[in-house]
Enzyme design. Structure first.
Site, PDB file in Angstrom:
ATOM      1  N   MET A   1      46.951   0.267 -12.516  1.00  0.00           N
ATOM      2  CA  MET A   1      47.040  -0.496 -13.758  1.00  0.00           C
ATOM      3  C   MET A   1      47.683   0.286 -14.903  1.00  0.00           C
ATOM      4  SD  MET A   1      46.004  -3.414 -12.829  1.00  0.00           S
ATOM      5  CE  MET A   1      45.744  -4.291 -14.352  1.00  0.00           C
ATOM      6  N   HIS A   2      48.383   1.366 -14.578  1.00  0.00           N
ATOM      7  CA  HIS A   2      49.094   2.132 -15.600  1.00  0.00           C
ATOM      8  C   HIS A   2      50.583   1.842 -15.495  1.00  0.00           C
ATOM      9  CE1 HIS A   2      45.536   4.380 -16.550  1.00  0.00           C
ATOM     10  NE2 HIS A   2      45.488   4.990 -15.390  1.00  0.00           N
ATOM     11  N   ILE A   3      51.264   1.879 -16.612  1.00  0.00           N
ATOM     12  CA  ILE A   3      52.713   1.737 -16.621  1.00  0.00           C
ATOM     13  C   ILE A   3      53.302   3.136 -16.526  1.00  0.00           C
ATOM     14  CG2 ILE A   3      54.717   0.989 -17.955  1.00  0.00           C
ATOM     15  CD1 ILE A   3      52.748  -1.012 -19.338  1.00  0.00           C
TER      16      ILE A   3
ATOM     17  N   ASN B   1      55.646  -2.785  -6.715  1.00  0.00           N
ATOM     18  CA  ASN B   1      54.439  -3.272  -7.395  1.00  0.00           C
ATOM     19  C   ASN B   1      54.215  -4.707  -6.974  1.00  0.00           C
ATOM     20  OD1 ASN B   1      52.241  -3.171  -9.259  1.00  0.00           O
ATOM     21  ND2 ASN B   1      53.470  -4.298 -10.733  1.00  0.00           N
TER      22      ASN B   1
ATOM     23  N   HIS C   1      52.403  -8.321  -8.254  1.00  0.00           N
ATOM     24  CA  HIS C   1      51.924  -8.968  -9.480  1.00  0.00           C
ATOM     25  C   HIS C   1      51.534 -10.403  -9.151  1.00  0.00           C
ATOM     26  CE1 HIS C   1      51.332  -9.631 -13.675  1.00  0.00           C
ATOM     27  NE2 HIS C   1      52.158 -10.660 -13.663  1.00  0.00           N
TER      28      HIS C   1
ATOM     29  N   ASP D   1      56.323  -5.672 -15.082  1.00  0.00           N
ATOM     30  CA  ASP D   1      56.497  -6.792 -14.156  1.00  0.00           C
ATOM     31  C   ASP D   1      57.839  -7.495 -14.323  1.00  0.00           C
ATOM     32  OD1 ASP D   1      53.929  -6.295 -13.089  1.00  0.00           O
ATOM     33  OD2 ASP D   1      53.013  -7.391 -14.743  1.00  0.00           O
TER      34      ASP D   1
ATOM     35  N   GLU E   1      48.582 -12.300  -1.862  1.00  0.00           N
ATOM     36  CA  GLU E   1      49.000 -10.926  -2.189  1.00  0.00           C
ATOM     37  C   GLU E   1      48.894 -10.023  -0.964  1.00  0.00           C
ATOM     38  OE1 GLU E   1      47.987  -9.854  -6.781  1.00  0.00           O
ATOM     39  OE2 GLU E   1      46.279 -10.046  -5.443  1.00  0.00           O
TER      40      GLU E   1
END
Length: 166
Positions: A59-61, A76, A78, A119, A148
């Site tokens: 959950m980190h960019i 990733n 989403h 995203d 997912e």
């Protein structure tokens, strides 16, 4: 992983796959930057032959201090379709948009992480997920998570040039 209790770490270790636990909190407590954290993670990974960086529950960019080392090799997942509901709480936001009559379905995408955008990277694979009038938020979440799990496996296998990873 940035979470010590991530199930993926346990699964990897059970199959003899090396793992790294790299928490952000010690950096924050020491007043160190995300850029330092990302550079250190890239350095730790450099000792392994990394084919693909797969973000699952991450959950980190990432800053460019990480991304530049794995250009084109970071995936990733989403829980929304391209261009819709970027960032956190995407499923809840899609559910609320459905309730307001703004959308009639949502979806899931697997995309590359080419930069620090959220995203917005090129889509590798996507799938529509219907929303039904009788759905609760929990119903929609369960259906999205099932999709997912299926498309991430397919996308990873495709990226690595292997058959079904099941």
């Amino acid at each position: 992983s940035n979470r010590k209790d991530a199930y993926a770490l346990q699964r990897a270790e059970a199959h003899g796959i090396p793992t790294i636990y790299h928490p952000l909190l010690p950096y924050r407590r020491a007043g160190r930057s995300r850029e330092e954290y990302d550079a250190d993670l890239a350095k730790k990974l450099s000792q392994y032959p990394v084919d693909l960086v797969v973000l699952a529950g991450w959950m980190h960019i990432f800053s460019m201090n990480f991304v530049k080392h794995y250009s084109g090799r970071i995936l990733n997942i989403h829980p929304a379709l391209p261009g819709t509901f970027p960032g956190t709480h995407a499923i809840q936001r899609a559910y609320e948009a459905f309730q307001r009559g703004e959308i009639d379905h949502t979806g899931v995408m697997v995309h590359r992480v080419p930069d620090e955008g959220v995203d917005v990277g090129p889509v590798v694979l996507q799938a529509d997920v219907p929303i039904y009038p009788t759905d609760s938020l929990e119903d929609l979440e369960a259906r999205i998570h099932a999709v997912e799990h299926e498309i991430y496996i397919r996308a990873i296998a495709s990226e690595l040039g292997i058959g079904s990873a099941r």
